[in-house]
Design a protein around this motif. Structure first.
Motif, PDB file in Angstrom:
ATOM      1  N   ILE A   1      93.219 -14.530  24.240  1.00 33.77           N
ATOM      2  CA  ILE A   1      93.618 -15.592  23.295  1.00 33.77           C
ATOM      3  C   ILE A   1      92.387 -16.387  22.897  1.00 33.77           C
ATOM      4  O   ILE A   1      91.447 -16.530  23.679  1.00 33.77           O
ATOM      5  CB  ILE A   1      94.675 -16.527  23.950  1.00 33.77           C
ATOM      6  CG1 ILE A   1      95.279 -17.496  22.920  1.00 33.77           C
ATOM      7  CG2 ILE A   1      94.072 -17.282  25.132  1.00 33.77           C
ATOM      8  CD1 ILE A   1      96.491 -18.274  23.448  1.00 33.77           C
ATOM      9  N   ASP A   2      92.369 -16.877  21.656  1.00 33.05           N
ATOM     10  CA  ASP A   2      91.235 -17.691  21.187  1.00 33.05           C
ATOM     11  C   ASP A   2      91.354 -19.120  21.683  1.00 33.05           C
ATOM     12  O   ASP A   2      91.711 -20.019  20.928  1.00 33.05           O
ATOM     13  CB  ASP A   2      91.166 -17.659  19.653  1.00 33.05           C
ATOM     14  CG  ASP A   2      90.704 -16.309  19.161  1.00 33.05           C
ATOM     15  OD1 ASP A   2      91.567 -15.518  18.748  1.00 33.05           O
ATOM     16  OD2 ASP A   2      89.497 -16.049  19.250  1.00 33.05           O
ATOM     17  N   ALA A   3      91.044 -19.331  22.922  1.00 30.93           N
ATOM     18  CA  ALA A   3      91.004 -20.689  23.489  1.00 30.93           C
ATOM     19  C   ALA A   3      89.576 -21.180  23.306  1.00 30.93           C
ATOM     20  O   ALA A   3      88.727 -21.043  24.180  1.00 30.93           O
ATOM     21  CB  ALA A   3      91.404 -20.667  24.951  1.00 30.93           C
TER      22      ALA A   3
ATOM     23  N   GLY B   1      81.346 -20.771   7.277  1.00 26.61           N
ATOM     24  CA  GLY B   1      82.627 -21.397   7.597  1.00 26.61           C
ATOM     25  C   GLY B   1      82.857 -21.546   9.083  1.00 26.61           C
ATOM     26  O   GLY B   1      83.785 -22.234   9.503  1.00 26.61           O
ATOM     27  N   ARG B   2      82.032 -20.917   9.921  1.00 25.12           N
ATOM     28  CA  ARG B   2      82.199 -20.990  11.379  1.00 25.12           C
ATOM     29  C   ARG B   2      81.103 -21.841  12.027  1.00 25.12           C
ATOM     30  O   ARG B   2      80.949 -21.807  13.248  1.00 25.12           O
ATOM     31  CB  ARG B   2      82.191 -19.581  11.979  1.00 25.12           C
ATOM     32  CG  ARG B   2      83.188 -18.646  11.346  1.00 25.12           C
ATOM     33  CD  ARG B   2      83.368 -17.366  12.093  1.00 25.12           C
ATOM     34  NE  ARG B   2      84.128 -17.553  13.334  1.00 25.12           N
ATOM     35  CZ  ARG B   2      84.669 -16.547  14.036  1.00 25.12           C
ATOM     36  NH1 ARG B   2      84.493 -15.288  13.634  1.00 25.12           N
ATOM     37  NH2 ARG B   2      85.351 -16.783  15.144  1.00 25.12           N
ATOM     38  N   THR B   3      80.392 -22.630  11.216  1.00 25.92           N
ATOM     39  CA  THR B   3      79.307 -23.450  11.775  1.00 25.92           C
ATOM     40  C   THR B   3      79.784 -24.268  12.964  1.00 25.92           C
ATOM     41  O   THR B   3      79.096 -24.397  13.961  1.00 25.92           O
ATOM     42  CB  THR B   3      78.728 -24.360  10.680  1.00 25.92           C
ATOM     43  OG1 THR B   3      78.118 -23.534   9.673  1.00 25.92           O
ATOM     44  CG2 THR B   3      77.685 -25.303  11.242  1.00 25.92           C
TER      45      THR B   3
ATOM     46  N   VAL C   1      81.752 -13.660  25.488  1.00 24.50           N
ATOM     47  CA  VAL C   1      80.665 -14.225  24.705  1.00 24.50           C
ATOM     48  C   VAL C   1      80.644 -13.497  23.358  1.00 24.50           C
ATOM     49  O   VAL C   1      80.854 -12.269  23.307  1.00 24.50           O
ATOM     50  CB  VAL C   1      79.314 -14.114  25.458  1.00 24.50           C
ATOM     51  CG1 VAL C   1      78.907 -12.675  25.720  1.00 24.50           C
ATOM     52  CG2 VAL C   1      78.234 -14.856  24.713  1.00 24.50           C
ATOM     53  N   LYS C   2      80.469 -14.282  22.273  1.00 22.14           N
ATOM     54  CA  LYS C   2      80.611 -13.675  20.945  1.00 22.14           C
ATOM     55  C   LYS C   2      79.758 -14.417  19.938  1.00 22.14           C
ATOM     56  O   LYS C   2      79.307 -15.539  20.216  1.00 22.14           O
ATOM     57  CB  LYS C   2      82.087 -13.673  20.537  1.00 22.14           C
ATOM     58  CG  LYS C   2      82.704 -15.060  20.304  1.00 22.14           C
ATOM     59  CD  LYS C   2      84.214 -14.947  20.059  1.00 22.14           C
ATOM     60  CE  LYS C   2      84.806 -16.283  19.646  1.00 22.14           C
ATOM     61  NZ  LYS C   2      86.253 -16.214  19.418  1.00 22.14           N
ATOM     62  N   HIS C   3      79.453 -13.737  18.788  1.00 22.92           N
ATOM     63  CA  HIS C   3      79.758 -12.354  18.425  1.00 22.92           C
ATOM     64  C   HIS C   3      78.434 -11.617  18.365  1.00 22.92           C
ATOM     65  O   HIS C   3      77.517 -12.057  17.643  1.00 22.92           O
ATOM     66  CB  HIS C   3      80.453 -12.294  17.073  1.00 22.92           C
ATOM     67  CG  HIS C   3      81.620 -13.224  16.937  1.00 22.92           C
ATOM     68  ND1 HIS C   3      81.481 -14.581  16.703  1.00 22.92           N
ATOM     69  CD2 HIS C   3      82.947 -13.033  17.026  1.00 22.92           C
ATOM     70  CE1 HIS C   3      82.686 -15.148  16.640  1.00 22.92           C
ATOM     71  NE2 HIS C   3      83.600 -14.227  16.832  1.00 22.92           N
ATOM     72  N   PHE C   4      78.347 -10.549  19.143  1.00 18.56           N
ATOM     73  CA  PHE C   4      77.084  -9.816  19.314  1.00 18.56           C
ATOM     74  C   PHE C   4      76.795  -8.919  18.121  1.00 18.56           C
ATOM     75  O   PHE C   4      77.602  -8.034  17.815  1.00 18.56           O
ATOM     76  CB  PHE C   4      77.178  -8.963  20.588  1.00 18.56           C
ATOM     77  CG  PHE C   4      75.898  -8.267  20.964  1.00 18.56           C
ATOM     78  CD1 PHE C   4      75.674  -6.935  20.610  1.00 18.56           C
ATOM     79  CD2 PHE C   4      74.894  -8.943  21.640  1.00 18.56           C
ATOM     80  CE1 PHE C   4      74.479  -6.294  20.946  1.00 18.56           C
ATOM     81  CE2 PHE C   4      73.705  -8.303  21.979  1.00 18.56           C
ATOM     82  CZ  PHE C   4      73.502  -6.974  21.646  1.00 18.56           C
TER      83      PHE C   4
ATOM     84  N   SER D   1      85.865  -4.979  20.368  1.00 18.16           N
ATOM     85  CA  SER D   1      85.621  -5.121  18.921  1.00 18.16           C
ATOM     86  C   SER D   1      86.317  -6.376  18.426  1.00 18.16           C
ATOM     87  O   SER D   1      87.188  -6.925  19.093  1.00 18.16           O
ATOM     88  CB  SER D   1      86.160  -3.890  18.185  1.00 18.16           C
ATOM     89  OG  SER D   1      87.571  -3.830  18.285  1.00 18.16           O
ATOM     90  N   ASP D   2      85.954  -6.803  17.231  1.00 17.89           N
ATOM     91  CA  ASP D   2      86.651  -7.943  16.643  1.00 17.89           C
ATOM     92  C   ASP D   2      87.843  -7.423  15.838  1.00 17.89           C
ATOM     93  O   ASP D   2      88.018  -6.225  15.636  1.00 17.89           O
ATOM     94  CB  ASP D   2      85.666  -8.758  15.775  1.00 17.89           C
ATOM     95  CG  ASP D   2      86.115 -10.192  15.597  1.00 17.89           C
ATOM     96  OD1 ASP D   2      85.266 -11.057  15.381  1.00 17.89           O
ATOM     97  OD2 ASP D   2      87.343 -10.450  15.701  1.00 17.89           O
ATOM     98  N   TRP D   3      88.644  -8.347  15.347  1.00 21.08           N
ATOM     99  CA  TRP D   3      89.922  -8.062  14.676  1.00 21.08           C
ATOM    100  C   TRP D   3      89.752  -7.085  13.506  1.00 21.08           C
ATOM    101  O   TRP D   3      89.182  -7.440  12.480  1.00 21.08           O
ATOM    102  CB  TRP D   3      90.507  -9.390  14.191  1.00 21.08           C
ATOM    103  CG  TRP D   3      91.844  -9.354  13.567  1.00 21.08           C
ATOM    104  CD1 TRP D   3      92.157  -8.920  12.314  1.00 21.08           C
ATOM    105  CD2 TRP D   3      93.082  -9.818  14.148  1.00 21.08           C
ATOM    106  NE1 TRP D   3      93.505  -9.060  12.090  1.00 21.08           N
ATOM    107  CE2 TRP D   3      94.085  -9.616  13.189  1.00 21.08           C
ATOM    108  CE3 TRP D   3      93.444 -10.370  15.364  1.00 21.08           C
ATOM    109  CZ2 TRP D   3      95.431  -9.943  13.425  1.00 21.08           C
ATOM    110  CZ3 TRP D   3      94.771 -10.720  15.605  1.00 21.08           C
ATOM    111  CH2 TRP D   3      95.745 -10.502  14.652  1.00 21.08           C
TER     112      TRP D   3
HETATM  113  C1  GLC Z   1      88.723 -13.279  14.628  1.00 18.32           C
HETATM  114  C2  GLC Z   1      87.380 -13.833  15.078  1.00 18.32           C
HETATM  115  C3  GLC Z   1      87.157 -13.760  16.562  1.00 18.32           C
HETATM  116  C4  GLC Z   1      88.478 -13.882  17.291  1.00 18.32           C
HETATM  117  C5  GLC Z   1      89.311 -12.666  16.939  1.00 18.32           C
HETATM  118  C6  GLC Z   1      90.707 -12.714  17.581  1.00 18.32           C
HETATM  119  O1  GLC Z   1      88.570 -12.596  13.417  1.00 18.32           O
HETATM  120  O2  GLC Z   1      86.221 -13.303  14.445  1.00 18.32           O
HETATM  121  O3  GLC Z   1      86.246 -14.813  16.897  1.00 18.32           O
HETATM  122  O4  GLC Z   1      88.256 -13.938  18.695  1.00 18.32           O
HETATM  123  O5  GLC Z   1      89.459 -12.500  15.539  1.00 18.32           O
HETATM  124  O6  GLC Z   1      91.465 -13.737  17.019  1.00 18.32           O
END
Ligand code: GLC
Length: 655
Positions: free
Chosen positions: A138-140, A201-203, A239-242, A326-328
């Protein structure tokens, strides 16, 4: 309480020692790949646990190819049922921003843990010889921010301004407890991006434009989140995003990072040395592409297909032995790939595939890839071993997340004092020509809708992906700045008018104007060149509001909620005091403690990004584009008169 000191020196040493080897299989690399890999100083490997490694080997030896491919697949909760988790041997699930149990935005921790339990039990009900527990991500990213009733901490741009990694570690610990309260064991944090152009947008997900600060805070959050990995309040970090997400051309999200191999390793790589030294167990790959400039220029393309960086650097040179996710749907951006089919990414070294919706066809395509020789089973085995290693290190085979003492505990979602402390430590005083502190008994006019708006103070990644579609009714715990002012000065002393119409500022002792960016996340927050990056151009109604209340003989204190530093010299000149509050989260009311009144505290924050003097930033924070340098911040103890600042025209479009 988990407390560890993280030596910054480790990063300095890591980045200064010369690269001793290009890692195993050096001859397999092309000249550009060899040059890219050589720029990254080698890291010493940690010692694997032989008992765990033996158990992993035995499990993998008994797994079918279907079970292995299911294990590397990550599906989203809106697209998979518990029964399908069992049937397809799925190794991990996630929920995206704005996905909740039964799609109920106000889902309780009981709703979350009930769903987590259903998925966990289903994974253990498969017909595998040795059942493998599932992990849920989850994106916490600023507390357990997707969950109703959770405390949301200041976003990273503000935490960077606190210059206190120990505070970030405490927030990591509190966040891990909040994630475990929902029955989840993996947080997709920290972001260690080093932002070069605040158009991105992610600054606000970045701690600093200084790689050393970004790395130190990222490592601190990992210590806080992961603790010993097996405690009731511990979760996996990611840790992200490589690598290189914060360095794309003109700050275009998911765009092209153009840098030399040396700068790419030194700047974009700094956070990964610190994260691996902090024993992070998962690394998320970035959407951006990397074009290596310099003697051997080379377009490596999208990171998800970059074997030299994912395997040659991260796994071989830096000796990372956890899992790479991987990312989404990011694999669809790799040349020759689709949303559900990417042998290139598998061979590049990605181990877990975040294929939220099309996970079934991804499994089918990947099985075909192995059976038709495009991917070796050895590569799949390596991915599965890494996944099992992480699950063993988290103790999941011995003790399920559900057994943790915080699971289902709504109180574990909340830590108001910690959030209030972080708010006070993250707001930067850019100007104070005598307006602050406000005297006790002051009659205060508060203008600006953001003064009483949880969505404005929380920003993106708050209940929903974009932080939109919500209102104050979605935030049962916390305090707006208006609430804080009323607490500090008394209801009768504080008059609130979102637009300031019909009120004469002259009848008050002070005006507080609260301005804000629209909540945003990822590409939706980009301010794309040639659009000027200026608060008054993007939000002219807010500039008009400041105009209306200033110059009336009453001091104006302007507070800006923003996910970035942005041109605001015109607004600063119309204000007697100016506070960059960034995105303070659910406890923005604590800002009132900095303004005076009964709980007066002093400002301590200092910018972690330069504040621009131009609406057309070229990137990299050059001195001739800087109004306030990184590290700047005033306080009552360190006052300074600002006076009138030289304004620059805000052009219709940037040249
Ligand atoms: C998003 C983001 C990433 C996030 C992932 C899951 O597109 O780039 O930071 O963890 O998808 O929601």
């Amino acid at each position: 309480m988990k407390s560890r000191y993280f030596p910054l020196l480790a990063i300095a040493v890591g980045l200064t020692s010369t690269a001793s080897s290009a890692g195993p299989g050096a001859s397999a690399w092309s000249p550009p790949e060899r040059q890219a890999i050589a720029a990254w100083p080698a890291r010493k490997a940690g010692k694997p646990d032989p008992a765990i490694e033996r158990r992993i080997a035995a499990i993998v030896a008994g797994m079918t190819l279907e079970q292995k491919v299911g294990q590397i697949t990550q599906a989203e909760i809106r697209s998979i049922t518990p029964a399908e988790v069992s049937q397809y041997y799925i190794g991990t699930i996630l929920n995206g921003g704005g996905a909740w149990p039964e799609m109920n935005k106000h889902a309780s921790v009981t709703d979350w843990t009930r769903l987590a339990d259903a998925y966990a039990k289903a994974a253990l009900a498969s017909d595998m010889k040795v059942k493998v527990p599932l992990i849920w991500g989850i994106d916490a990213v600023h507390g357990n921010n997707n969950v109703y009733g959770a405390t949301l901490y200041p976003h990273n741009i503000g935490l960077g301004a606190a210059h206190e990694p120990a505070l970030v570690e405490r927030i990591g610990w509190a966040t891990a407890k909040a994630v475990r309260a929902t029955g989840i064991g993996w947080a997709f944090a920290p972001t260690v991006a080093v932002v070069r152009n605040q158009r991105w947008g992610r600054t606000y997900e970045s701690y600093s434009s200084d790689p050393v600060q970004a790395a130190a805070n990222g490592a601190a959050l990992i210590h806080g989140l992961q603790g010993t990995l097996t405690g009731d309040g511990d979760v996996l970090a990611s840790v992200k995003h490589f690598a290189g997400d914060g360095g794309t051309w003109r700050g275009i999200d998911q765009g092209e990072n153009r840098s030399s191999a040396a700068n790419y390793a030194r700047i974009d790589g700094a956070g990964y040395y610190a994260a691996l030294d902090a024993k992070v167990q998962t690394v998320m790959i970035s959407y951006n592409s990397w074009t290596m400039t310099g003697p051997i220029a080379h377009e490596f393309g999208k990171m998800h297909g970059n074997r030299a960086l994912v395997t040659g650097v991260l796994k071989d040179k830096l000796r990372f032995d956890g899992l790479v996710v991987s990312d989404w749907n990011a694999i669809e951006q790799v040349s020759g790939c689709t949303t559900d089919h990417c042998p290139v990414a598998i061979n590049a070294g990605v181990d877990v595939f975040m294929v939220p919706e099309k996970w079934k066809s991804f499994i089918a395509n990947t099985l075909a890839d192995v059976r038709e020789g495009r991917v070796t089973e050895a590569r799949i085995d390596d991915a599965v071993k890494r996944i099992l290693r992480v699950k063993f290190r988290q103790g999941l085979f011995e003790r399920p997340i559900a057994a943790g003492k915080f699971t289902g505990d709504a109180a574990a979602l909340i830590d108001r004092p910690l959030a209030q402390e972080a708010v006070r430590k993250s707001a930067v005083l850019l100007k104070n020509d005598g307006a602050l502190p406000l005297k006790a008994g002051s009659r205060i006019l508060v203008v600006g809708a953001a003064a009483d708006s949880f969505p404005a103070q929380a920003g993106g990644w708050s209940l929903t992906w974009q932080g939109d579609g919500t209102d104050n009714g979605d935030y049962p715990i916390g305090e707006t700045l208006l609430g804080g002012l009323r607490r500090a000065y008394g209801d009768a002393a504080v008059t609130f008018s979102p637009d300031g119409n019909g009120l004469d500022p002259g009848k008050f002792d002070a005006v507080i104007a609260v301005l804000a960016e629209k909540p945003h996340a990822e590409m939706k927050g980009d301010v794309r060149w040639p659009e000027p990056l200026a608060q008054s151009r993007q939000y002219p109604e807010q500039a008009a509001l400041v105009d209306r209340v200033s110059g009336k003989g009453v001091p104006v204190v302007t507070v800006l909620y923003s996910g970035r530093t942005t041109y605001a010299t015109d607004l600063i000149n119309h204000s007697d005091a100016f506070v960059a509050a960034f995105l303070p989260g659910t406890e923005a009311g604590a800002l009132a403690d900095l303004f005076g009144g009964t709980a007066r505290r002093d400002f301590s924050a200092r910018l972690s990004f330069a504040w621009p003097a131009t609406a057309c930033p070229s990137g990299g924070e050059p001195a001739d584009e800087t109004l306030f340098a990184r590290g700047f911040g005033l306080s009552y103890a360190r006052p300074a008169k600002t006076g009138r600042l030289a304004e620059r025209a805000i052009p219709a479009t940037c040249p």
